[in-house]
Write an enzyme that holds these catalytic residues in place. Structure first.
Site, short mmCIF file in Angstrom:
data_model
loop_
_atom_site.label_atom_id
_atom_site.label_comp_id
_atom_site.label_asym_id
_atom_site.label_seq_id
_atom_site.Cartn_x
_atom_site.Cartn_y
_atom_site.Cartn_z
N TYR A 135 -7.03 0.34 7.15
CA TYR A 135 -6.62 0.77 5.81
C TYR A 135 -7.44 -0.03 4.76
CZ TYR A 135 -3.55 1.38 1.77
OH TYR A 135 -3.05 1.65 0.52
N ASP A 168 -0.49 -2.01 12.33
CA ASP A 168 0.00 -1.13 11.27
C ASP A 168 0.40 0.18 11.97
OD1 ASP A 168 0.22 0.75 9.19
OD2 ASP A 168 -1.27 -0.30 7.97
N LYS A 220 5.40 5.76 2.99
CA LYS A 220 4.97 6.98 3.67
C LYS A 220 6.16 7.62 4.39
CE LYS A 220 1.27 5.39 1.89
NZ LYS A 220 0.33 4.49 2.51
N ARG A 252 16.49 -13.31 -4.39
CA ARG A 252 15.09 -13.41 -3.97
C ARG A 252 15.03 -13.66 -2.46
NH1 ARG A 252 13.12 -17.89 -6.30
NH2 ARG A 252 12.85 -18.97 -4.32
C1 LIG Z 1 -0.30 3.18 2.21
C2 LIG Z 1 -0.67 2.35 3.37
C3 LIG Z 1 -0.53 0.96 3.36
C4 LIG Z 1 -0.13 0.19 2.12
O1 LIG Z 1 1.15 0.46 1.73
P1 LIG Z 1 1.68 0.35 0.22
O2 LIG Z 1 3.11 0.62 0.37
O3 LIG Z 1 0.92 1.38 -0.56
O4 LIG Z 1 1.35 -1.03 -0.25
C5 LIG Z 1 -0.82 0.26 4.52
N1 LIG Z 1 -1.24 0.89 5.63
C6 LIG Z 1 -1.43 2.22 5.67
C7 LIG Z 1 -1.89 2.84 6.92
C8 LIG Z 1 -1.14 3.00 4.55
O5 LIG Z 1 -1.33 4.31 4.59
#
Ligand SMILES: *Cc1c(COP(=O)(O)O)cnc(C)c1O
Length: 396
Positions: A111, A184, A209, A58
């Site tokens: 987001y 982000d 992504k 963990r």
């Molecule tokens: C998909 C996404 C997230 C969240 O990510 P997860 O892996 O789905 O939890 C955060 N920021 C952006 C810009 C995203 O496209």
């Protein structure tokens, strides 16, 4: 491996200790919950320095750590911490920076689930107030600062409307006022944009992504300086139990080996598709930061080295049947919500909004029925353009 090697070389070899596992060219998945110690003294020493020892999965795990070291190097950070999802990374970062009654400034097109975390969850549970700003000029941020502002949260380019924020300027303003910053950076990836070098405190990604890139895993990562990320490791990671699966880390390690090539190809395909759409008679506008016609093109050129493959455009029709026939007419672009994988995807925000809002509310939000988002994948670009051309033919 020498830290001075070029990025492509680092992504293949950095942090891989092949001698420790029989020279296997691909490391094993350390699928174990605990680590055993040879004697009392050895476990005693490990407890004194938990960040640098494997004790229990963990906490630290060798497969996870290998990927973290590679990502930290790539982003120009001292340390990275993987999370089981992008949202887990975002939540951990917000909890790390914020206490009850604090104030946050975030961009208004953040987001969706991150916006909801601030607006609906942290607001109710911890009385944290968020001011959402357009973020296109530095004055937006300056005007929103309050005495209790603790965090500025950016997403540049925003993955909803692709607007940019001047990252260096925001970092400088925040530093001068004692405010922490996070961004982000999922759209640009560390290949094309390095916010930590521009003075941002924490960079987060959904590695679901582009970093993962094969649509076979879900995960997130936080990157920053040693003190900040170690603190997140001890609290929001270990205590909240946000454990990353070694299997996901191992798949991500596989993905990183081809990241720079994939990103170059997403850029080439994305640019060609954007230029095709920009000129098309059935399209009224397109949002893609790589086009010269993009309103913040200069800023993008200043802070990014390239552009990836997610973009949106507006069809010149509000007739739902025509919009449906365009979406259903696509054969290579598949209908789905995520993005950044090898495959091309299409999504129409109307699909979800029409369930909750009527058409008038829809327009008031600045969204039109004909808004379409596409993620341009790694297929041959001529096939992608042909697919779009045929589907656009369904619109009168
Ligand atoms: C998909 C996404 C997230 C969240 O990510 P997860 O892996 O789905 O939890 C955060 N920021 C952006 C810009 C995203 O496209």
């Amino acid at each position: 491996m020498n830290k001075k090697s070029k990025l492509e070389t680092q992504l293949m070899h950095y942090a891989e200790e092949r001698g420790a596992y029989h020279g296997a060219i691909v490391p094993p998945i350390f699928q174990n919950s605990l680590f055993a110690f040879k004697d009392w003294e050895a476990i005693d020493e490990a407890f004194d320095d938990r960040v640098n020892h494997y004790i229990y999965s963990r906490g630290k795990n060798p497969t996870v750590k290998m990927v973290e070291e590679k990502i930290a190097l790539m982003a120009g950070g001292e340390r990275a911490q993987l999370f089981p999802s992008g949202m887990a990374a975002i939540t951990a970062s917000c909890l790390h920076f914020l206490s009850p009654n604090d104030h946050v400034i975030a961009i208004k097109n953040l987001y969706g689930p991150a916006s909801s975390l601030l607006k609906n969850y942290l607001a109710k549970k911890m009385n944290i107030e968020t001011t959402f700003v357009s973020g296109e000029c530095i004055e937006d941020f300056e005007a929103a600062i309050q005495e209790n502002t603790k965090l500025i949260y950016l997403e540049s380019p925003s993955t909803a409307v692709f607007s940019l924020q001047d990252i260096s300027a925001v970092a400088k303003l925040a530093k001068s006022r004692g405010i922490k910053t996070m961004i982000d950076n999922t759209w640009a990836t560390p290949i094309f944009q390095k916010p930590l070098e521009m003075g941002i405190d924490l960079e987060i990604h959904s590695f679901t992504k582009y970093l993962g890139g094969h649509s076979d895993l879900v995960g997130g990562v936080v990157i920053g300086n040693q003190v900040e990320v170690d603190d997140i490791f001890h609290h929001e990671y270990e205590l909240l139990g946000a454990k990353t699966a070694p299997m996901e880390a191992w798949l991500l390690l596989r993905s990183l080996r081809t990241l720079s090539m994939r990103i170059e190809k997403h850029q080439a395909n994305g640019m060609a598709v954007a230029k095709f759409l920009e000129k098309h008679s059935k399209i009224s506008s397109i949002q893609y930061p790589g086009l010269k016609s993009f309103p913040q093109y200069e800023l993008g050129q200043k802070q990014m080295k390239g552009y990836t493959g997610l973009m949106s455009f507006k069809l010149k029709t509000d007739a739902i049947e025509e919009i449906k026939s365009f979406v259903n007419g696509l054969k290579i672009f598949q209908i789905g919500v995520s993005w950044g994988g090898h495959e091309s995807l299409v999504y129409a925000p109307a699909i979800s909004y029409l369930k909750e809002l009527d058409e008038k509310q829809f327009k008031n939000m600045g969204i039109s029925l004909g808004d379409i988002r596409i993620s341009v994948g790694l297929e041959h670009v001529e096939d992608l353009i042909n697919d779009l051309e045929v589907a656009l033919g369904h619109i009168k």
